[in-house]
Design a protein around this motif. Structure first.
Motif, short mmCIF file in Angstrom:
data_model
loop_
_atom_site.label_atom_id
_atom_site.label_comp_id
_atom_site.label_asym_id
_atom_site.label_seq_id
_atom_site.Cartn_x
_atom_site.Cartn_y
_atom_site.Cartn_z
N ARG A 65 47.72 33.89 48.46
CA ARG A 65 46.39 33.57 47.95
C ARG A 65 46.02 32.12 48.21
O ARG A 65 44.86 31.78 48.43
CB ARG A 65 46.32 33.87 46.45
N SER A 66 47.03 31.24 48.19
CA SER A 66 46.75 29.83 48.43
C SER A 66 46.34 29.55 49.88
O SER A 66 45.77 28.49 50.17
CB SER A 66 47.99 28.99 48.08
N LEU A 67 46.62 30.49 50.78
CA LEU A 67 46.29 30.31 52.20
C LEU A 67 44.98 30.98 52.60
O LEU A 67 44.52 30.78 53.72
CB LEU A 67 47.43 30.85 53.07
N LEU A 68 44.43 31.79 51.71
CA LEU A 68 43.17 32.46 52.04
C LEU A 68 42.01 31.47 52.00
O LEU A 68 42.02 30.52 51.21
CB LEU A 68 42.92 33.60 51.05
N PRO A 69 41.02 31.66 52.86
CA PRO A 69 39.84 30.78 52.83
C PRO A 69 39.15 30.83 51.48
O PRO A 69 39.26 31.81 50.72
CB PRO A 69 38.95 31.34 53.94
N ILE A 70 38.44 29.76 51.16
CA ILE A 70 37.72 29.68 49.89
C ILE A 70 36.72 30.83 49.80
O ILE A 70 35.95 31.08 50.72
CB ILE A 70 37.01 28.33 49.75
N GLY A 71 36.73 31.50 48.66
CA GLY A 71 35.83 32.63 48.46
C GLY A 71 36.44 33.97 48.77
O GLY A 71 35.87 35.00 48.42
N GLN A 72 37.59 33.99 49.44
CA GLN A 72 38.27 35.25 49.75
C GLN A 72 39.43 35.46 48.79
O GLN A 72 40.06 34.50 48.33
CB GLN A 72 38.77 35.25 51.19
N THR A 73 39.72 36.71 48.51
CA THR A 73 40.78 37.04 47.57
C THR A 73 41.43 38.34 47.98
O THR A 73 41.05 38.95 49.00
CB THR A 73 40.22 37.15 46.14
N MET A 74 42.40 38.79 47.22
CA MET A 74 43.05 40.06 47.50
C MET A 74 42.20 41.21 46.96
O MET A 74 41.37 41.03 46.07
CB MET A 74 44.45 40.09 46.88
N ILE A 75 42.44 42.39 47.52
CA ILE A 75 41.66 43.56 47.12
C ILE A 75 42.59 44.71 46.75
O ILE A 75 43.80 44.66 47.03
CB ILE A 75 40.70 44.01 48.25
N ALA A 76 42.03 45.73 46.14
CA ALA A 76 42.75 46.97 45.81
C ALA A 76 42.01 48.11 46.48
O ALA A 76 40.90 48.46 46.07
CB ALA A 76 42.83 47.17 44.31
N THR A 77 42.60 48.70 47.51
CA THR A 77 41.96 49.79 48.23
C THR A 77 42.13 51.13 47.51
O THR A 77 41.41 52.08 47.80
CB THR A 77 42.51 49.91 49.65
N ASP A 78 43.07 51.20 46.62
CA ASP A 78 43.30 52.41 45.82
C ASP A 78 42.84 52.15 44.40
O ASP A 78 43.12 51.08 43.84
CB ASP A 78 44.78 52.80 45.85
#
Length: 264
Positions: A65-78
């Motif tokens: 998460r610390s490496l994702l661009p600002i404004g992006q986050t993890m998601i749950a596809t299920d």
């Protein structure tokens, strides 16, 4: 000479006398009790860990998460992932935390059938194996994950938005924890092979080039297809192999001195 013989007889008689006193049914009952204590330890750890499952998942996902661009986050596809991913993590951490108790119960079940010199070697090996497994998992989290995730997030094509799935990420990191935890057990496996007579420290040292190649092959099989993670697994495996040879020599010397002491 007679004194030594008289001194040895009671120990042999007591060893053989234990056989009829412990029939198969009692062995099975003892094993059942040990297994129940293992399960109880996992359940207690789970009850203590599960209330913090969401916070622990956030801590576990911090390297990516610390490496994702600002404004992006993890998601749950299920739709069930927000519930089952933290639950799975809590269960894994419960087993992870209960490993010392689990191994202690196994040790308590096996120890009565061991000789004194075997006990002196087995318990340190058991304790060291737990520490090495934890060190392997810690090495994966603090060293491997930042480098691997940094490589993956930097190499992607432009215009592609990276939104890691929480379940896929959890499966990936658990696999890495297991791979590095098991890889760090190489010194224990090496010492056991030496003590069992399967090989010798000199034979293992002569096979060093093949072992180095094997470490990189195993690193390629257990890690993602990038040279960074493969090297980060292969190099520690090789170093741990060398430590296994070193301590294997010391263990052989200890066994030899123990075998010679009664005759003196």
């Amino acid at each position: 000479m007679n004194a030594n013989t008289d001194g040895e007889k009671p120990s042999h008689q007591s060893t053989t006398a234990q056989q009829p006193e412990m029939p198969l049914v009692e062995h099975l009952l003892e094993l059942r009790n040990r297994l129940l204590k293992m399960v109880l330890a996992v359940v207690i750890c789970f009850a203590a860990i599960y209330p913090f499952a969401n916070e622990l998942y956030l801590w576990l996902s911090e390297p990516i998460r610390s490496l994702l661009p600002i404004g992006q986050t993890m998601i749950a596809t299920d739709i069930t992932s927000p519930f089952f991913a933290p639950l799975k993590l809590a269960l894994f951490l419960s087993v992870f935390a209960a490993i010392p108790i689990i191994l202690y119960q196994l040790w308590s079940f096996v120890a009565p059938g061991l000789y004194a010199h075997e006990k002196r070697l087995a318990f340190p090996l058991l304790f060291t194996s737990v520490i090495l497994f934890y060190l392997g998992a810690a090495f994966a989290y603090f060293v491997v994950f930042p480098l691997v995730f940094g490589f993956f997030t930097a190499i992607g094509p432009e215009g592609i938005v990276e939104l890691p799935d929480i379940s896929s990420y959890l499966n990936f990191v658990l696999k890495m924890f297991f791979a590095f935890g098991v890889a760090f057990e190489i010194p224990i496996a090496t010492i056991l092979l030496i003590l069992s007579g399967v090989t010798t420290p000199a034979d293992l040292a002569a096979k060093r080039p093949y072992v180095v190649v094997g470490c990189f092959v195993i690193g390629m099989m257990l890690t993602p297809p990038d040279i960074i993670s493969q090297t980060l697994l292969a190099v520690p495996m090789w170093i741990l192999f060398e430590l296994g040879i070193l301590f294997g020599r010391l263990a052989v010397r200890e066994v030899a001195e123990t075998d010679e002491s009664p005759s003196e």
